[in-house]
Write an enzyme that holds these catalytic residues in place. Structure first.
Site, PDB file in Angstrom:
ATOM      1  CG  HIS A   1      -6.827   5.825   0.835  1.00 59.72           C
ATOM      2  ND1 HIS A   1      -7.297   4.815   1.634  1.00 59.72           N
ATOM      3  CD2 HIS A   1      -5.549   6.035   1.230  1.00 59.72           C
ATOM      4  CE1 HIS A   1      -6.348   4.447   2.483  1.00 59.72           C
ATOM      5  NE2 HIS A   1      -5.288   5.164   2.257  1.00 59.72           N
TER       6      HIS A   1
ATOM      7  CG  HIS B   1      -0.791   7.570   0.424  1.00 56.13           C
ATOM      8  ND1 HIS B   1      -1.447   8.488   1.208  1.00 56.13           N
ATOM      9  CD2 HIS B   1      -1.305   6.365   0.762  1.00 56.13           C
ATOM     10  CE1 HIS B   1      -2.302   7.860   2.004  1.00 56.13           C
ATOM     11  NE2 HIS B   1      -2.231   6.563   1.758  1.00 56.13           N
TER      12      HIS B   1
ATOM     13  CG  HIS C   1      -1.632   1.301   1.406  1.00 59.16           C
ATOM     14  ND1 HIS C   1      -2.361   1.875   0.388  1.00 59.16           N
ATOM     15  CD2 HIS C   1      -1.756   2.142   2.467  1.00 59.16           C
ATOM     16  CE1 HIS C   1      -2.912   3.002   0.815  1.00 59.16           C
ATOM     17  NE2 HIS C   1      -2.549   3.193   2.067  1.00 59.16           N
TER      18      HIS C   1
ATOM     19  CE1 TYR D   1      10.988  -8.163 -22.065  1.00 51.43           C
ATOM     20  CE2 TYR D   1      11.058  -9.275 -19.931  1.00 51.43           C
ATOM     21  CZ  TYR D   1      11.371  -8.185 -20.727  1.00 51.43           C
ATOM     22  OH  TYR D   1      12.062  -7.129 -20.198  1.00 51.43           O
TER      23      TYR D   1
ATOM     24  CG  ASP E   1       5.199  -5.092 -21.495  1.00 56.08           C
ATOM     25  OD1 ASP E   1       4.636  -5.744 -22.384  1.00 56.08           O
ATOM     26  OD2 ASP E   1       6.188  -4.375 -21.702  1.00 56.08           O
TER      27      ASP E   1
END
Lengths: 232, 232, 232, 232
Positions: free
Chosen positions: D168, D96, D94, D226, D119
């Site tokens: 948020h 910001h 998490h 890839y 991708d």
């Protein structure tokens, strides 16, 4: 001694990449040596990594090379025209710094929108016209200098020591090389703030002239009280 | 020797993260080895931190691996098509650099708005179309190369050595790997300036062609006088 | 001891250039010494590189210099007015940080658009009016302080410890110098996010007040449970 | 051993400030320990500078603390709801981060505009609604988790391992802590590109789905070619 001026010019040039004002070899700084009246300038297209004081090129005001084995900056003639016209200018800096150059490319002035600007530039920083084809064909760099000289004629150039050239970049001026570079650095920060300011409020107006006066004069007028120069 | 080319390709690849042109393993650089005609390219998906010269993959122009134990970059076929079509191209760089890729995602060219651009790219940097489903199904990377080849056919690719691919990213070209990376770095800076320029003045027009010519030619034409190549 | 407060004020000032909140000598931080009630502030126009704790200037609330041989920050009177009016403020920071200053130049508040804001500022950060010519002529820095005091009168200043001054910059407040600098750093990040947010969605509305309350109060209310202060 | 997971969680958390994904103590990363099924998460509000592996908090899926003397991240319940609902998720991050959070504050998805996005994220990264006052009053962090779970129910969460929360910030998911942090880093770069893309071309459309499929599948499908996983 001219050797000292070469060192000062080298240091002023090295400041540019260190403070993100140029990439690669873009940009150049010069200083007028007060003893001889000669101009000391960065050589053309030399990497900042290996530049030495003795690589700096010394010229007289007519562009005759006095010392140095390298070609001077391709913008040398622009510097010389400004030195010839303004005895108070003893340092000149040319950069393509990102935000200030964006204003130049946009053909718009960097307006006086806040006290950060007003602390160093007394009024808007103008954007001068593109040269004509005739001027470019005859002598691009000299005519660039002449357009700058024409703009500042009759004004105190060191009170607003910066100019944009449409579609090109920035020239700043100072009492020596270091001072001109300092003005380029302030202008880049002010330009960055202005893009943001005009994005936030497209209708924004110049700051009131009395606030502009206050800030410029508390730093630069005869009654300046910013810094340690005199007791308030 | 091919070993030297591997070192050059490694160094050119390492330049990318150092100068914020790629994140993680995104991006790849190759060079054509002039002695053998082989192409030396970065391996696919290998971290830059541990990459060694011997990890570079050597292929012939048909994609046959000559040396190397790793898979070559997944974009290898795009590189090969360009090398096959343009003998003057000896270095190719592919990046998703932030600002240039934003133009690619927007499907818009990076227009020639100032002399920073004109010093290295002779005219707008175009944005090529998205491939069709048929092209992608058949061979995505090869068709990407063919679209690039088709665009530059009949022009001097090294006079405007960059291209955008819509919805994807950037390819740049050079006389060797390092030169192609240099062009990617200039293009990213120019793209950053252009976003700002177009934000400041949404009506901005390309620079006059005579100014564009002047700047490109003072650096690259037969009468170039920038740098230390010849005395002015 | 006042010596310790000088060290704290020095460290808080040095934080500013290290975290890109000021360029050159722009910006100043002060702290109220709790033992003596004196204010310790950065000297005016001194380079951050050579600043020492003993360069800090100690003044009483009337601006009389108690210790120090240098001129105090030119913004000292603004600090003093705030200390006089708000006993809970024991640290003040003034910066021209890029994004927050852009809001000040635009004459617009930094609105509460997300929880990053709400974690530290309880509601919009307002932008106060430009002083009148009369106020500037009489005493620019003192009137700046009075306008700030007038705005926060009757509210809990440390619940929303920041303010913009139109056409100028930012003042932030804290329980000590370090805390005020921390708030300047958070505000600059929030301002950066807000420019982007308003670019992405020009119609964006403030966050719901109950979400604002939740985030502010989980960090700052009497039932706060963020951090290690009390077990949840 | 759970000690190894603590080290991995510490390292994943330290990656955040190093790569400019968080400021101060904002952000948190957790990992599910595969041996025990416990969740290891960063403590709340502890500075990254001094954090040690043994500061990490170990909880069971009901939130009972198994090991650790510090309070767990205040967002712990959100992490737990996601771990309970999706056995394939073994790492959660998490942040910001500036640009992705700007999209969250704007209440807008991060659209699939290019192959950099495709991708790693198979389709747009959605922005979920603000919780209701009732949900926040009852249990803010748990309901945040439930809204995320509701969104991904029935889909393969690790094919599009990121989500925005309006007003948020960002949650990203992975096969372990490091993988979830990697996705946060990619998302921030993609968000930065998208702000620029939408500034350059406000009418820009999502990329064609066949190009999106091609890029996602050449990296992630059963026929992925890839990287070094299998020879093409």
């Amino acid at each position: 001694m001219i050797k000292d001026t070469k060192i000062k010019v080298l240091e002023a040039n090295l400041y540019l990449p260190k403070h993100d004002l140029v990439k690669f070899t873009w940009g150049n700084v010069s200083e007028r040596d007060l003893d001889t009246g000669y101009v000391v300038i960065k050589p053309s297209g030399v990497s900042y990594d290996n530049m030495k004081a003795d690589d700096m090129v010394v010229l007289d005001l007519n562009g005759k090379i006095i010392e140095g084995s390298l070609n001077p900056s391709s913008d040398t003639k622009t510097h010389l025209e400004v030195y010839k016209a303004f005895p108070e200018v003893n340092g000149i800096c040319h950069v393509h710094s990102t935000h200030a150059t964006a204003y130049a490319q946009a053909g718009k002035p960097i307006r006086a929108l806040g006290t950060t600007h007003a602390d160093y530039f007394y009024g808007d920083v103008s954007c001068l016209r593109v040269l004509t084809k005739e001027e470019i064909d005859e002598d691009y760099e000299r005519h660039t200098g002449l357009v700058i000289v024409d703009h500042f004629k009759g004004s105190k150039i060191l009170e607003n020591p910066a100019i944009l050239l449409e579609g090109h970049g920035v020239f700043t001026f100072g009492k020596d090389a270091k001072d001109s570079v300092f003005h380029a650095s302030v202008l880049e920060e002010v330009a960055k703030m202005n893009v943001l300011t005009e994005t936030i409020n497209p209708e924004v107006k110049q700051m009131p002239s009395y606030l502009k006066d206050k800030h410029y004069l508390r730093k630069h007028g005869k009654d300046a009280y910013y810094g340690q120069g005199k007791k308030k």
